[in-house]
Write a protein that holds these residues in place. Structure first.
Motif, PDB file in Angstrom:
ATOM      1  N   VAL A 399       6.101 -21.020 -45.116  1.00 55.70           N
ATOM      2  CA  VAL A 399       4.675 -20.761 -45.315  1.00 55.70           C
ATOM      3  C   VAL A 399       4.191 -19.709 -44.323  1.00 55.70           C
ATOM      4  N   PHE A 400       4.466 -19.936 -43.061  1.00 51.21           N
ATOM      5  CA  PHE A 400       3.974 -18.970 -42.071  1.00 51.21           C
ATOM      6  C   PHE A 400       5.042 -18.631 -41.033  1.00 51.21           C
ATOM      7  N   GLY A 401       6.172 -18.175 -41.515  1.00 57.52           N
ATOM      8  CA  GLY A 401       7.215 -17.696 -40.613  1.00 57.52           C
ATOM      9  C   GLY A 401       7.960 -18.829 -39.921  1.00 57.52           C
ATOM     10  N   VAL A 402       8.338 -18.543 -38.679  1.00 59.06           N
ATOM     11  CA  VAL A 402       9.176 -19.483 -37.933  1.00 59.06           C
ATOM     12  C   VAL A 402       8.303 -20.593 -37.337  1.00 59.06           C
ATOM     13  N   GLY A 403       8.835 -21.782 -37.247  1.00 61.51           N
ATOM     14  CA  GLY A 403       8.143 -22.890 -36.590  1.00 61.51           C
ATOM     15  C   GLY A 403       9.121 -23.622 -35.682  1.00 61.51           C
ATOM     16  N   CYS A 439      -0.128  -8.172 -31.909  1.00 61.52           N
ATOM     17  CA  CYS A 439      -0.934  -8.996 -31.008  1.00 61.52           C
ATOM     18  C   CYS A 439      -0.855 -10.483 -31.331  1.00 61.52           C
ATOM     19  N   LYS A 440      -0.026 -10.847 -32.302  1.00 63.18           N
ATOM     20  CA  LYS A 440      -0.107 -12.242 -32.760  1.00 63.18           C
ATOM     21  C   LYS A 440       0.344 -13.263 -31.711  1.00 63.18           C
ATOM     22  N   TYR A 441       1.166 -12.818 -30.751  1.00 64.12           N
ATOM     23  CA  TYR A 441       1.670 -13.765 -29.756  1.00 64.12           C
ATOM     24  C   TYR A 441       0.920 -13.708 -28.425  1.00 64.12           C
ATOM     25  N   LEU A 442       0.029 -12.705 -28.253  1.00 64.39           N
ATOM     26  CA  LEU A 442      -0.576 -12.483 -26.928  1.00 64.39           C
ATOM     27  C   LEU A 442      -1.253 -13.736 -26.391  1.00 64.39           C
ATOM     28  N   THR A 470       8.661 -21.173 -27.195  1.00 62.70           N
ATOM     29  CA  THR A 470       7.249 -21.588 -27.291  1.00 62.70           C
ATOM     30  C   THR A 470       6.425 -20.614 -28.144  1.00 62.70           C
ATOM     31  N   ARG A 471       6.900 -19.351 -28.272  1.00 60.21           N
ATOM     32  CA  ARG A 471       6.110 -18.398 -29.067  1.00 60.21           C
ATOM     33  C   ARG A 471       6.064 -18.784 -30.542  1.00 60.21           C
ATOM     34  N   TYR A 472       6.979 -19.672 -30.973  1.00 57.97           N
ATOM     35  CA  TYR A 472       7.015 -20.038 -32.399  1.00 57.97           C
ATOM     36  C   TYR A 472       6.197 -21.288 -32.719  1.00 57.97           C
ATOM     37  N   ILE A 473       5.465 -21.778 -31.725  1.00 56.02           N
ATOM     38  CA  ILE A 473       4.625 -22.947 -31.995  1.00 56.02           C
ATOM     39  C   ILE A 473       3.476 -22.513 -32.906  1.00 56.02           C
ATOM     40  N   ASN A 474       3.411 -23.099 -34.066  1.00 57.74           N
ATOM     41  CA  ASN A 474       2.366 -22.730 -35.020  1.00 57.74           C
ATOM     42  C   ASN A 474       1.080 -23.499 -34.746  1.00 57.74           C
ATOM     43  N   SER A 511      -3.347 -25.787 -30.989  1.00 57.26           N
ATOM     44  CA  SER A 511      -4.517 -25.183 -31.639  1.00 57.26           C
ATOM     45  C   SER A 511      -4.753 -23.794 -31.060  1.00 57.26           C
ATOM     46  N   TYR A 512      -4.895 -22.804 -31.949  1.00 57.57           N
ATOM     47  CA  TYR A 512      -5.159 -21.435 -31.485  1.00 57.57           C
ATOM     48  C   TYR A 512      -6.657 -21.206 -31.244  1.00 57.57           C
ATOM     49  N   GLY A 513      -7.475 -22.211 -31.517  1.00 55.68           N
ATOM     50  CA  GLY A 513      -8.918 -22.024 -31.394  1.00 55.68           C
ATOM     51  C   GLY A 513      -9.491 -21.578 -32.718  1.00 55.68           C
ATOM     52  N   TYR A 516      -9.278 -17.483 -34.183  1.00 52.45           N
ATOM     53  CA  TYR A 516      -8.026 -16.728 -34.351  1.00 52.45           C
ATOM     54  C   TYR A 516      -7.872 -16.224 -35.792  1.00 52.45           C
ATOM     55  N   PHE A 517      -7.981 -17.141 -36.736  1.00 53.42           N
ATOM     56  CA  PHE A 517      -7.704 -16.766 -38.126  1.00 53.42           C
ATOM     57  C   PHE A 517      -8.793 -15.885 -38.704  1.00 53.42           C
ATOM     58  N   GLN A 518     -10.034 -16.207 -38.314  1.00 53.14           N
ATOM     59  CA  GLN A 518     -11.164 -15.416 -38.771  1.00 53.14           C
ATOM     60  C   GLN A 518     -10.964 -13.965 -38.339  1.00 53.14           C
ATOM     61  N   ALA A 519     -10.615 -13.767 -37.072  1.00 55.45           N
ATOM     62  CA  ALA A 519     -10.484 -12.421 -36.533  1.00 55.45           C
ATOM     63  C   ALA A 519      -9.326 -11.670 -37.179  1.00 55.45           C
ATOM     64  N   LEU A 520      -8.268 -12.394 -37.505  1.00 51.67           N
ATOM     65  CA  LEU A 520      -7.116 -11.725 -38.122  1.00 51.67           C
ATOM     66  C   LEU A 520      -7.241 -11.660 -39.645  1.00 51.67           C
ATOM     67  N   LYS A 521      -8.400 -12.115 -40.129  1.00 51.29           N
ATOM     68  CA  LYS A 521      -8.644 -12.177 -41.574  1.00 51.29           C
ATOM     69  C   LYS A 521      -7.507 -12.947 -42.273  1.00 51.29           C
ATOM     70  N   MET A 522      -7.151 -14.045 -41.669  1.00 49.87           N
ATOM     71  CA  MET A 522      -6.110 -14.905 -42.238  1.00 49.87           C
ATOM     72  C   MET A 522      -6.709 -16.269 -42.517  1.00 49.87           C
ATOM     73  N   THR A 523      -6.022 -17.053 -43.322  1.00 53.22           N
ATOM     74  CA  THR A 523      -6.481 -18.416 -43.585  1.00 53.22           C
ATOM     75  C   THR A 523      -5.503 -19.383 -42.955  1.00 53.22           C
ATOM     76  N   CYS A 524      -6.045 -20.375 -42.288  1.00 53.75           N
ATOM     77  CA  CYS A 524      -5.172 -21.388 -41.706  1.00 53.75           C
ATOM     78  C   CYS A 524      -4.554 -22.198 -42.838  1.00 53.75           C
ATOM     79  N   ARG A 525      -3.274 -22.423 -42.745  1.00 57.02           N
ATOM     80  CA  ARG A 525      -2.591 -23.197 -43.779  1.00 57.02           C
ATOM     81  C   ARG A 525      -1.940 -24.435 -43.178  1.00 57.02           C
ATOM     82  N   CYS A 526      -2.567 -24.976 -42.147  1.00 55.03           N
ATOM     83  CA  CYS A 526      -1.925 -26.099 -41.453  1.00 55.03           C
ATOM     84  C   CYS A 526      -1.824 -27.333 -42.343  1.00 55.03           C
TER      85      CYS A 526
HETATM   86  C1  LIG Z   1       2.220 -17.451 -32.305  1.00 57.95           C
HETATM   87  S1  LIG Z   1       2.815 -17.035 -33.865  1.00 57.95           S
HETATM   88  C2  LIG Z   1       3.652 -18.503 -34.327  1.00 57.95           C
HETATM   89  C3  LIG Z   1       5.038 -18.220 -34.809  1.00 57.95           C
HETATM   90  C4  LIG Z   1       5.116 -17.507 -36.116  1.00 57.95           C
HETATM   91  N1  LIG Z   1       5.125 -18.457 -37.222  1.00 57.95           N
HETATM   92  C5  LIG Z   1       6.324 -16.592 -36.181  1.00 57.95           C
HETATM   93  O1  LIG Z   1       7.066 -16.616 -37.181  1.00 57.95           O
HETATM   94  O2  LIG Z   1       6.535 -15.834 -35.266  1.00 57.95           O
HETATM   95  C6  LIG Z   1       1.317 -17.015 -34.780  1.00 57.95           C
HETATM   96  C7  LIG Z   1       1.465 -16.571 -36.224  1.00 57.95           C
HETATM   97  O3  LIG Z   1       2.051 -17.599 -37.015  1.00 57.95           O
HETATM   98  C8  LIG Z   1       1.373 -17.749 -38.263  1.00 57.95           C
HETATM   99  N2  LIG Z   1       0.692 -19.063 -38.275  1.00 57.95           N
HETATM  100  C9  LIG Z   1       0.810 -20.011 -37.330  1.00 57.95           C
HETATM  101  N3  LIG Z   1       0.107 -21.096 -37.656  1.00 57.95           N
HETATM  102  C10 LIG Z   1      -0.476 -20.857 -38.837  1.00 57.95           C
HETATM  103  C11 LIG Z   1      -1.346 -21.616 -39.697  1.00 57.95           C
HETATM  104  N4  LIG Z   1      -1.747 -22.835 -39.408  1.00 57.95           N
HETATM  105  N5  LIG Z   1      -1.766 -21.026 -40.835  1.00 57.95           N
HETATM  106  C12 LIG Z   1      -1.359 -19.778 -41.170  1.00 57.95           C
HETATM  107  N6  LIG Z   1      -0.550 -19.017 -40.398  1.00 57.95           N
HETATM  108  C13 LIG Z   1      -0.108 -19.544 -39.246  1.00 57.95           C
HETATM  109  C14 LIG Z   1       0.367 -16.609 -38.319  1.00 57.95           C
HETATM  110  O4  LIG Z   1       1.014 -15.523 -38.928  1.00 57.95           O
HETATM  111  C15 LIG Z   1       0.117 -16.303 -36.866  1.00 57.95           C
HETATM  112  O5  LIG Z   1      -0.305 -14.970 -36.662  1.00 57.95           O
END
Ligand SMILES: C[S@@+](CC[C@H](N)C(=O)[O-])C[C@H]1O[C@@H](n2cnc3c(N)ncnc32)[C@H](O)[C@@H]1O
Length: 540
Positions: A399-403, A439-442, A470-474, A511-513, A516-526
């Motif tokens: 769904v959203f990359g690595v976890g 900037c996604k990991y900053l 730890t950078r892969y914590i979603n 929790s990213y706060g 985060y998603f609003q600013a990146l124009k993304m939707t949280c899919r938790c």
């Molecule tokens: C700090 S990284 C976490 C690791 C990331 N999944 C990866 O593959 O590198 C943050 C990014 O993961 C994704 N992500 C993490 N949690 C998410 C969520 N609840 N909903 C949607 N995307 C999420 C977004 O792309 C976000 O910019």
């Protein structure tokens, strides 16, 4: 759509505000930048930790299902076998299990009538020398084990590789030999449930063993010499075994087929969703002015994925992400405002006023005039604060990359690790890696020693290329972990801490706060019931 630069800046600020919402501990308020008052939730959490002082991590969670408890022990024992020295007794037990399996599997590879004749040959054989007698007797004993069908069927599914990996666990060796009646009497999980669970985790177990360089092949090959003897003397006149050599004795098609082929870089392999080869995580970024200015091109960029020529500013780049155990202070930035003791390291927290999160010691003032100290209070390290080598796996969430997934249980209050990456000053409109992903990991961190200005100063921790797990914590709106900025000895850092008990197989989330998603124009899919973005998810 890719966020525009301004949106990315907003995202950075959002990450910043998310970090600011990470409550400050007493020690980083004293003398450091002004940070927001700790939230009531944080104060309550810290108090609850004081009431129940941090206990040693326990392997099993009392509430976990029996099979999960078994899996926790299995992973932990495989890990121990890989990183510690295996005792002689364990080695013998591992080799015995594999030899028994290969002997039984050998006969299983032939049609029943042929296998019957071969067994009879073995029983009838009368070797003249002592070594021969021993080998033949051992093979006869192998045919008598109490659980032959378990060993043979495990070779077919999952396979001999997974059996050899699991054989390194004492818990597994006991379980495969335990009868159904004993399992019930001892309240241990039934073998059929264990086998089914191991089957589901086969790919994970193989990657787990590989990333820890477990040498299971030695166990598979340990009895080759004995099998050579059996083939050359006992079965020498039998046409049915004419094509078999000692290496294939008891190894059928697919028995030692491996799914993953990583080299020996630990932990940074991502378990795929299907049984296909594991992937190394990659990072996409744009070549920035900052990288140009710091002569980034030609330095140690892992992976060599960009071709040979130097990129133009703005060019899209790809690098492999690697694991580093310590933050790297990027050279070429001006840290001259820091005290000399800091040695150019913005994590330096000064020698006074800060209690170490590990031992609680504060440095005593050595100057009566300034009431400051020139000597550290302790020599604790982040390794003293965090669990050593927590058992985790990186996986493709689909769904959203690595976890990150827990392969053990964690207790509320356990520190799992430090957020590690490259460190450089936080300046508006400039971060090291550009592009949508840059900037996604900053993760900003306060510079704790006071600077010339009253304005709080920060440095970025950027694990884009160099970082740890730890950078892969979603993100989750109902997280089980949280980052705390705290001080260990004289160094400040962001540490991830379990805010509730975490079970085997659970995703580790923070929790990213809310911005985060609003600013990146993304939707949280938790997917959590408590998701703040739920309405938007339904609209999307
Ligand atoms: C700090 S990284 C976490 C690791 C990331 N999944 C990866 O593959 O590198 C943050 C990014 O993961 C994704 N992500 C993490 N949690 C998410 C969520 N609840 N909903 C949607 N995307 C999420 C977004 O792309 C976000 O910019």
């Amino acid at each position: 759509m890719a966020p525009r630069r301004s949106a990315r800046t907003a995202a950075r600020n959002a990450t910043n505000s998310a970090t600011n919402s990470v409550p400050a501990t007493d020690q980083n308020i004293v003398n450091g930048p002004r940070v927001r008052k700790p939230t009531a939730r944080y104060v309550e959490f810290q108090q609850s930790l004081k009431k129940s002082p941090k206990k040693q991590f326990k392997e099993t969670n009392a509430n976990a299902p029996e099979v999960d408890k078994f899996m926790i022990r299995l992973y932990a024992e495989i890990h121990a076998a890989a990183v510690e020295k295996i005792t002689r007794t364990d080695r013998t037990a591992i080799h015995d299990l594999i030899r028994e399996t290969r002997t039984l599997r050998f006969f299983d590879l032939f049609p029943t009538d042929v296998a019957g004749n071969l067994k009879q040959t073995l029983i009838d054989s009368r070797p003249s020398n002592n070594q021969g007698k021993e080998v033949v007797q051992q093979a006869r004993n192998d045919l008598q084990v109490s659980h032959p069908e378990r060993l043979v069927s495990f070779c077919k599914k999952p396979n001999l590789v997974i059996l050899s990996i699991c054989a390194h666990s004492q818990t597994f060796r006991t379980a495969i030999a335990r009868s159904v009646a004993d399992s019930k009497a001892e309240k241990e999980p039934l073998w059929r449930d264990i086998r089914s669970k191991i089957g589901k985790c086969a790919s994970s177990l193989e990657l787990f063993a590989k990333t820890r360089s477990l040498d299971w092949n030695s166990a598979i090959n340990a009895c080759n010499k004995d099998f050579e003897y059996l083939l050359s003397s006992v079965f020498q006149n039998d046409d049915n075994v004419a094509d078999i050599d000692q290496n294939t004795f008891g190894i059928g098609d697919g028995d030692v087929e491996e799914t993953h082929h990583p080299d020996n870089v630990p932990s940074h392999w991502v378990l795929p969703r299907k049984r296909i080869e594991a992937q190394r995580p990659q990072f996409q970024y744009d070549f920035t002015e900052a990288l140009e200015r710091h002569d980034f091109w030609g330095t140690a960029v892992p992976g060599n994925l960009n071709g040979a020529s130097k990129p133009e500013i703005g060019d899209a780049q790809v690098a492999l992400q690697v694991n580093v155990d310590e933050c790297i202070v990027v050279p070429g930035y001006d840290w001259s405002h820091l005290p000399t003791e800091a040695n150019g390291d913005p994590r330096f927290a000064g020698y006074k006023g800060y209690a170490c999160q590990v031992c609680g010691k504060k440095a005593k003032a050595t100057s009566t005039k300034t009431r400051s100290s020139t000597r550290p209070a302790c020599s604790c390290t982040p390794g003293d604060l965090c669990l050593q080598q927590p058992l985790l796996e990186l996986f493709d969430t689909g769904v959203f990359g690595v976890g990150v997934r827990a392969l053990q249980t964690f207790k509320k209050g356990d520190y799992l690790g430090e957020y590690i990456g490259e460190i450089y000053p936080r300046k508006e409109q400039e971060w090291r890696y550009g592009g949508d992903e840059g900037c996604k990991y900053l993760f900003p961190c306060d510079i704790a020693t006071k600077t010339a200005t009253k304005k709080p100063d920060k440095f970025e921790v950027d694990p884009g290329i160099f970082g740890n797990w730890t950078r892969y914590i979603n993100h989750s709106c109902d997280p089980n972990a949280e980052y705390f900025q705290t001080t260990v000895s004289q160094r400040i850092g962001n540490f991830v801490c379990a805010i509730r008990d975490i079970g085997f197989g659970e995703d580790i989330t923070s929790s990213y706060g809310q911005y985060y998603f609003q600013a990146l124009k993304m939707t949280c899919r938790c997917g959590s019931d408590k998701c703040f973005h739920k309405d938007k998810q339904e609209d999307a």
